[in-house]
Scaffold this active site. Structure first.
Site, PDB file in Angstrom:
ATOM      1  N   THR A   1       6.600   2.698  12.957  1.00  0.00           N
ATOM      2  CA  THR A   1       5.199   2.800  13.269  1.00  0.00           C
ATOM      3  C   THR A   1       4.863   3.751  14.935  1.00  0.00           C
ATOM      4  O   THR A   1       5.556   3.506  15.585  1.00  0.00           O
ATOM      5  CB  THR A   1       4.240   1.651  13.166  1.00  0.00           C
TER       6      THR A   1
ATOM      7  N   LYS B   1       7.918  -4.608  15.150  1.00  0.00           N
ATOM      8  CA  LYS B   1       8.297  -3.259  14.567  1.00  0.00           C
ATOM      9  C   LYS B   1       9.020  -2.425  15.442  1.00  0.00           C
ATOM     10  O   LYS B   1       9.996  -1.861  15.082  1.00  0.00           O
ATOM     11  CB  LYS B   1       7.077  -2.433  14.344  1.00  0.00           C
TER      12      LYS B   1
ATOM     13  N   ASN C   1      -1.594   5.889  11.593  1.00  0.00           N
ATOM     14  CA  ASN C   1      -2.567   5.242  10.484  1.00  0.00           C
ATOM     15  C   ASN C   1      -2.632   5.960   9.111  1.00  0.00           C
ATOM     16  O   ASN C   1      -3.198   7.129   8.923  1.00  0.00           O
ATOM     17  CB  ASN C   1      -4.083   4.863  10.955  1.00  0.00           C
TER      18      ASN C   1
ATOM     19  N   ASP D   1     -13.894  -7.857  20.533  1.00  0.00           N
ATOM     20  CA  ASP D   1     -12.604  -6.920  20.594  1.00  0.00           C
ATOM     21  C   ASP D   1     -11.408  -7.781  20.032  1.00  0.00           C
ATOM     22  O   ASP D   1     -11.298  -8.835  20.368  1.00  0.00           O
ATOM     23  CB  ASP D   1     -12.508  -6.218  21.792  1.00  0.00           C
TER      24      ASP D   1
ATOM     25  N   TYR E   1       2.615  -7.569  16.240  1.00  0.00           N
ATOM     26  CA  TYR E   1       3.119  -6.744  15.116  1.00  0.00           C
ATOM     27  C   TYR E   1       4.010  -5.586  15.777  1.00  0.00           C
ATOM     28  O   TYR E   1       4.931  -5.438  15.254  1.00  0.00           O
ATOM     29  CB  TYR E   1       1.830  -6.410  14.333  1.00  0.00           C
TER      30      TYR E   1
ATOM     31  N   LYS F   1      -7.753  -3.795   6.064  1.00  0.00           N
ATOM     32  CA  LYS F   1      -7.354  -2.593   7.030  1.00  0.00           C
ATOM     33  C   LYS F   1      -8.709  -1.747   7.216  1.00  0.00           C
ATOM     34  O   LYS F   1      -9.507  -2.091   6.340  1.00  0.00           O
ATOM     35  CB  LYS F   1      -6.319  -1.715   6.464  1.00  0.00           C
TER      36      LYS F   1
ATOM     37  N   PHE G   1       0.721  -1.309  -0.096  1.00  0.00           N
ATOM     38  CA  PHE G   1       0.026   0.071   0.063  1.00  0.00           C
ATOM     39  C   PHE G   1       0.705   1.358  -0.048  1.00  0.00           C
ATOM     40  O   PHE G   1       0.712   1.946  -1.037  1.00  0.00           O
ATOM     41  CB  PHE G   1      -0.895   0.003   1.141  1.00  0.00           C
TER      42      PHE G   1
ATOM     43  N   GLU H   1       2.778   2.675  16.583  1.00  0.00           N
ATOM     44  CA  GLU H   1       2.240   1.638  17.585  1.00  0.00           C
ATOM     45  C   GLU H   1       3.433   1.170  18.518  1.00  0.00           C
ATOM     46  O   GLU H   1       3.332   0.308  19.341  1.00  0.00           O
ATOM     47  CB  GLU H   1       1.854   0.452  16.610  1.00  0.00           C
TER      48      GLU H   1
ATOM     49  N   ARG I   1      -7.776   6.404  16.152  1.00  0.00           N
ATOM     50  CA  ARG I   1      -6.894   6.322  15.622  1.00  0.00           C
ATOM     51  C   ARG I   1      -6.513   7.718  14.964  1.00  0.00           C
ATOM     52  O   ARG I   1      -7.566   8.454  14.607  1.00  0.00           O
ATOM     53  CB  ARG I   1      -6.782   5.372  14.225  1.00  0.00           C
TER      54      ARG I   1
HETATM   55  P1  NAD Z   1       1.693  -3.598   3.060  1.00  0.00           P
HETATM   56  O1  NAD Z   1       1.319  -4.915   3.985  1.00  0.00           O
HETATM   57  O2  NAD Z   1       0.630  -3.310   2.239  1.00  0.00           O
HETATM   58  O3  NAD Z   1       2.745  -3.802   2.399  1.00  0.00           O
HETATM   59  C1  NAD Z   1       3.718  -4.778   2.585  1.00  0.00           C
HETATM   60  C2  NAD Z   1       4.811  -5.058   1.342  1.00  0.00           C
HETATM   61  O4  NAD Z   1       5.904  -5.720   2.001  1.00  0.00           O
HETATM   62  C3  NAD Z   1       3.901  -5.921   0.330  1.00  0.00           C
HETATM   63  O5  NAD Z   1       4.204  -5.529  -0.742  1.00  0.00           O
HETATM   64  C4  NAD Z   1       4.630  -7.239   0.759  1.00  0.00           C
HETATM   65  O6  NAD Z   1       4.593  -8.218  -0.406  1.00  0.00           O
HETATM   66  C5  NAD Z   1       6.244  -6.733   1.027  1.00  0.00           C
HETATM   67  N1  NAD Z   1       6.911  -7.715   2.172  1.00  0.00           N
HETATM   68  C6  NAD Z   1       6.404  -8.407   2.796  1.00  0.00           C
HETATM   69  N2  NAD Z   1       7.577  -9.505   3.394  1.00  0.00           N
HETATM   70  C7  NAD Z   1       8.593  -9.062   2.608  1.00  0.00           C
HETATM   71  C8  NAD Z   1       9.969  -9.793   2.600  1.00  0.00           C
HETATM   72  N3  NAD Z   1      10.411 -10.636   3.288  1.00  0.00           N
HETATM   73  N4  NAD Z   1      10.735  -9.104   1.556  1.00  0.00           N
HETATM   74  C9  NAD Z   1      10.322  -8.280   0.556  1.00  0.00           C
HETATM   75  N5  NAD Z   1       9.121  -7.776   0.658  1.00  0.00           N
HETATM   76  C10 NAD Z   1       8.128  -8.177   1.458  1.00  0.00           C
HETATM   77  O7  NAD Z   1       1.949  -2.757   4.271  1.00  0.00           O
HETATM   78  P2  NAD Z   1       1.834  -1.041   4.277  1.00  0.00           P
HETATM   79  O8  NAD Z   1       0.832  -0.806   5.098  1.00  0.00           O
HETATM   80  O9  NAD Z   1       1.992  -0.276   2.901  1.00  0.00           O
HETATM   81  O10 NAD Z   1       3.260  -0.382   5.166  1.00  0.00           O
HETATM   82  C11 NAD Z   1       4.313  -0.212   4.979  1.00  0.00           C
HETATM   83  C12 NAD Z   1       5.219  -0.268   6.086  1.00  0.00           C
HETATM   84  O11 NAD Z   1       4.932   0.941   6.614  1.00  0.00           O
HETATM   85  C13 NAD Z   1       5.401  -1.324   6.666  1.00  0.00           C
HETATM   86  O12 NAD Z   1       6.691  -1.250   7.310  1.00  0.00           O
HETATM   87  C14 NAD Z   1       4.385  -0.842   7.989  1.00  0.00           C
HETATM   88  O13 NAD Z   1       4.918  -1.431   9.267  1.00  0.00           O
HETATM   89  C15 NAD Z   1       4.643   0.694   8.166  1.00  0.00           C
HETATM   90  N6  NAD Z   1       3.542   1.517   8.721  1.00  0.00           N
HETATM   91  C16 NAD Z   1       2.215   1.154   7.993  1.00  0.00           C
HETATM   92  C17 NAD Z   1       1.249   2.002   8.348  1.00  0.00           C
HETATM   93  C18 NAD Z   1      -0.194   1.887   7.978  1.00  0.00           C
HETATM   94  O14 NAD Z   1      -1.036   2.436   8.465  1.00  0.00           O
HETATM   95  N7  NAD Z   1      -0.429   1.100   6.974  1.00  0.00           N
HETATM   96  C19 NAD Z   1       1.500   2.795   9.589  1.00  0.00           C
HETATM   97  C20 NAD Z   1       2.643   3.177  10.072  1.00  0.00           C
HETATM   98  C21 NAD Z   1       3.631   2.202   9.522  1.00  0.00           C
HETATM   99  O1  TDX Z   2     -12.485  -5.061  10.879  1.00  0.00           O
HETATM  100  C1  TDX Z   2     -12.017  -4.267  11.758  1.00  0.00           C
HETATM  101  N1  TDX Z   2     -12.844  -3.589  12.645  1.00  0.00           N
HETATM  102  C2  TDX Z   2     -12.236  -2.564  13.586  1.00  0.00           C
HETATM  103  O2  TDX Z   2     -12.865  -2.211  14.525  1.00  0.00           O
HETATM  104  C3  TDX Z   2     -10.738  -3.787  11.510  1.00  0.00           C
HETATM  105  C4  TDX Z   2      -9.915  -4.386  10.597  1.00  0.00           C
HETATM  106  C5  TDX Z   2     -10.316  -2.974  12.620  1.00  0.00           C
HETATM  107  N2  TDX Z   2     -10.910  -2.449  13.499  1.00  0.00           N
HETATM  108  C6  TDX Z   2     -10.399  -1.308  14.287  1.00  0.00           C
HETATM  109  C7  TDX Z   2      -9.080  -1.618  15.046  1.00  0.00           C
HETATM  110  C8  TDX Z   2      -8.214  -0.448  15.122  1.00  0.00           C
HETATM  111  O3  TDX Z   2      -8.802   0.293  16.433  1.00  0.00           O
HETATM  112  O4  TDX Z   2      -9.964  -0.258  13.583  1.00  0.00           O
HETATM  113  C9  TDX Z   2      -8.938   0.434  13.849  1.00  0.00           C
HETATM  114  C10 TDX Z   2      -7.723   0.350  12.659  1.00  0.00           C
HETATM  115  O5  TDX Z   2      -7.473  -0.981  12.531  1.00  0.00           O
HETATM  116  P1  TDX Z   2      -6.382  -1.577  11.427  1.00  0.00           P
HETATM  117  O6  TDX Z   2      -6.790  -1.017   9.967  1.00  0.00           O
HETATM  118  O7  TDX Z   2      -6.272  -2.888  11.480  1.00  0.00           O
HETATM  119  O8  TDX Z   2      -5.116  -0.659  11.736  1.00  0.00           O
HETATM  120  P2  TDX Z   2      -4.284  -0.526  13.132  1.00  0.00           P
HETATM  121  O9  TDX Z   2      -4.394  -1.970  13.966  1.00  0.00           O
HETATM  122  O10 TDX Z   2      -4.489   0.843  13.941  1.00  0.00           O
HETATM  123  O11 TDX Z   2      -2.818  -0.485  12.393  1.00  0.00           O
HETATM  124  C11 TDX Z   2      -2.442   0.073  11.349  1.00  0.00           C
HETATM  125  O12 TDX Z   2      -1.742   1.338  11.717  1.00  0.00           O
HETATM  126  C12 TDX Z   2      -0.552   1.327  12.427  1.00  0.00           C
HETATM  127  C13 TDX Z   2      -1.549  -0.511  10.391  1.00  0.00           C
HETATM  128  O13 TDX Z   2      -2.207  -1.706  10.025  1.00  0.00           O
HETATM  129  C14 TDX Z   2      -0.216  -0.919  10.924  1.00  0.00           C
HETATM  130  O14 TDX Z   2       0.602  -1.542  10.024  1.00  0.00           O
HETATM  131  C15 TDX Z   2       0.426   0.520  11.320  1.00  0.00           C
HETATM  132  O15 TDX Z   2       1.779   0.217  11.678  1.00  0.00           O
END
Ligand code: NAD
Ligand code: TDX
Length: 339
Positions: A125, A154, A179, A272, A150, A189, A11, A127, A214
């Protein structure tokens, strides 16, 4: 100059690769991604044929591959995003999170040190700080108190990256963001899951009482922050990145339903998440005052545009929802939605 983006098919990674190609066209982006369930090359379809984007399918934990890639492409800097990223999956099976997030990051850091990479941006993150009470916000000096497998994985990778700076002098900068939301987010997500379910008139599973908070950041603002940190961040420092958009989950789900003109009767309160962090909020003062970054999108604009994107791109999420994702979905929600 060449930069390595790890996890560039996920993503945030795919948004970042597109952002870099558009905003820094002089940089060639080498994208190392294993294409796990979360990695989708279709996310980068627009870049097909672009010589400034080089995709390599592989594992960050494959030492030989990583070292040869750093050397062959003369990588200047690394933006490390590859990870297992979903909290619920880490509760179902923590081992892969340790392998990818901790061991994978360690192998990557060591390779970067050996191959003299100039700068390593570790995308961590908020988190890692654990949960907040009803007031206050995380600063870069808040204690590290992760709650889930998770976030513990991290936190480990984040601290390992800082250790490589302190011990070996590798130029590391760590970012801890809140987030993200926006296009191409995997529909496990909160936001894409709720939008896709609502479009199908399916139940929207809200964990617990829906009162968890969040702090939402548009992925495009995040990408700009990452480029800012890459170019201007100080080595050995941590920068929090936040959107200043705190929302209770239930309020957010209601907003989504209103935008989609769907009834609130679709909401289901379900069991939950174990160890569910109650509230996250970021104090972004450091990145704002030191590096001049601030979010550009308001939450309302960003959310409307995001909902529109999912409505306009059903082929993308229908494709993503097939296969492995479907299986995971069944395990995660079995028995929770009453059927
Ligand atoms: P995502 O799960 O959408 O993407 C992760 C990517 O990493 C995927 O394309 C997957 O194929 C690749 N991957 C997984 N294992 C691998 C490996 N061993 N070698 C090479 N590639 C690999 O995640 P995202 O939401 O895009 O998050 C990206 C980064 O940002 C992560 O490090 C996550 O912890 C961090 N982050 C995300 C959020 C969020 O809200 N999405 C918030 C804070 C931090
Ligand atoms: O089905 C659901 N119902 C629900 O109530 C899901 C999937 C989530 N939730 C709640 C849990 C959390 O309070 O929504 C909030 C957001 O959940 P997620 O989208 O799973 O995100 P979160 O757990 O907050 O973590 C995200 O932000 C920090 C990313 O997935 C992480 O990669 C990032 O580090």
């Amino acid at each position: 100059m060449n930069v390595l983006v790890t996890g560039g098919c996920g993503f945030i990674g795919s948004n970042l690769v597109r952002h870099l190609r558009a905003e820094r066209p002089d940089l060639t982006v080498v994208n190392l991604d294993l294409l796990t369930y979360a990695g989708n090359l279709e996310n980068l379809r627009e870049l097909e044929g672009d010589p400034g984007h080089v995709f390599v399918r592989g594992d960050i934990g494959d030492r030989e591959l990583v070292e040869s890639l750093l050397e062959r492409h003369r990588i200047d800097s690394v933006l490390h995003l590859a990870a297992e990223s979903h909290v619920d999956r880490s509760i179902l099976g923590p081992e892969l999170f340790v392998r990818t997030n901790v061991l994978g990051t360690q192998i990557l850091l060591e390779a970067c040190y050996r191959k003299k990479v100039r700068r390593f941006v570790m995308v961590s993150t908020d988190e890692v700080y654990g949960s907040l009470g009803p007031t206050g916000a995380f600063t870069e000096t808040s204690p590290i108190q992760p709650s889930s497998p998770y976030s513990a994985s991290k936190a480990s990778s984040d601290l390992l990256a800082l250790a490589f700076h302190h011990t070996f002098g590798l130029d590391v900068v760590v970012t801890r963001c809140s987030n993200n939301y926006g296009p191409y987010q995997f529909p496990e997500k909160l936001i894409p899951l709720m939008v896709v379910n609502a479009l199908h008139d399916e139940a929207l599973p809200v964990y617990g009482d829906g009162g968890n908070v969040r702090d939402w950041l548009h992925v495009e603002d995040h990408c700009r922050a990452l480029v800012t940190v890459l170019e201007q961040g100080r080595a050995g420092e941590v920068y929090n990145i936040g959107g200043g958009a705190e929302q209770r989950n239930l309020d957010l789900v209601r907003m989504l339903l209103a935008t989609l003109r769907k009834p609130e009767s679709l909401i289901r309160f379900v069991q939950d998440r174990p160890g569910h962090d109650r509230r996250y909020a970021i104090d972004p003062a450091k990145i704002r005052t030191e590096l001049g970054w601030r979010p550009r999108r308001t939450f309302q604009q960003g959310l409307e545009a995001t909902v529109r994107w999912y409505v306009d791109n059903p082929d993308w999420w229908k494709h993503v929802k097939s296969g492995a994702y479907r299986q995971y979905y069944e395990t995660q929600y079995r028995g929770r939605l009453g059927g």
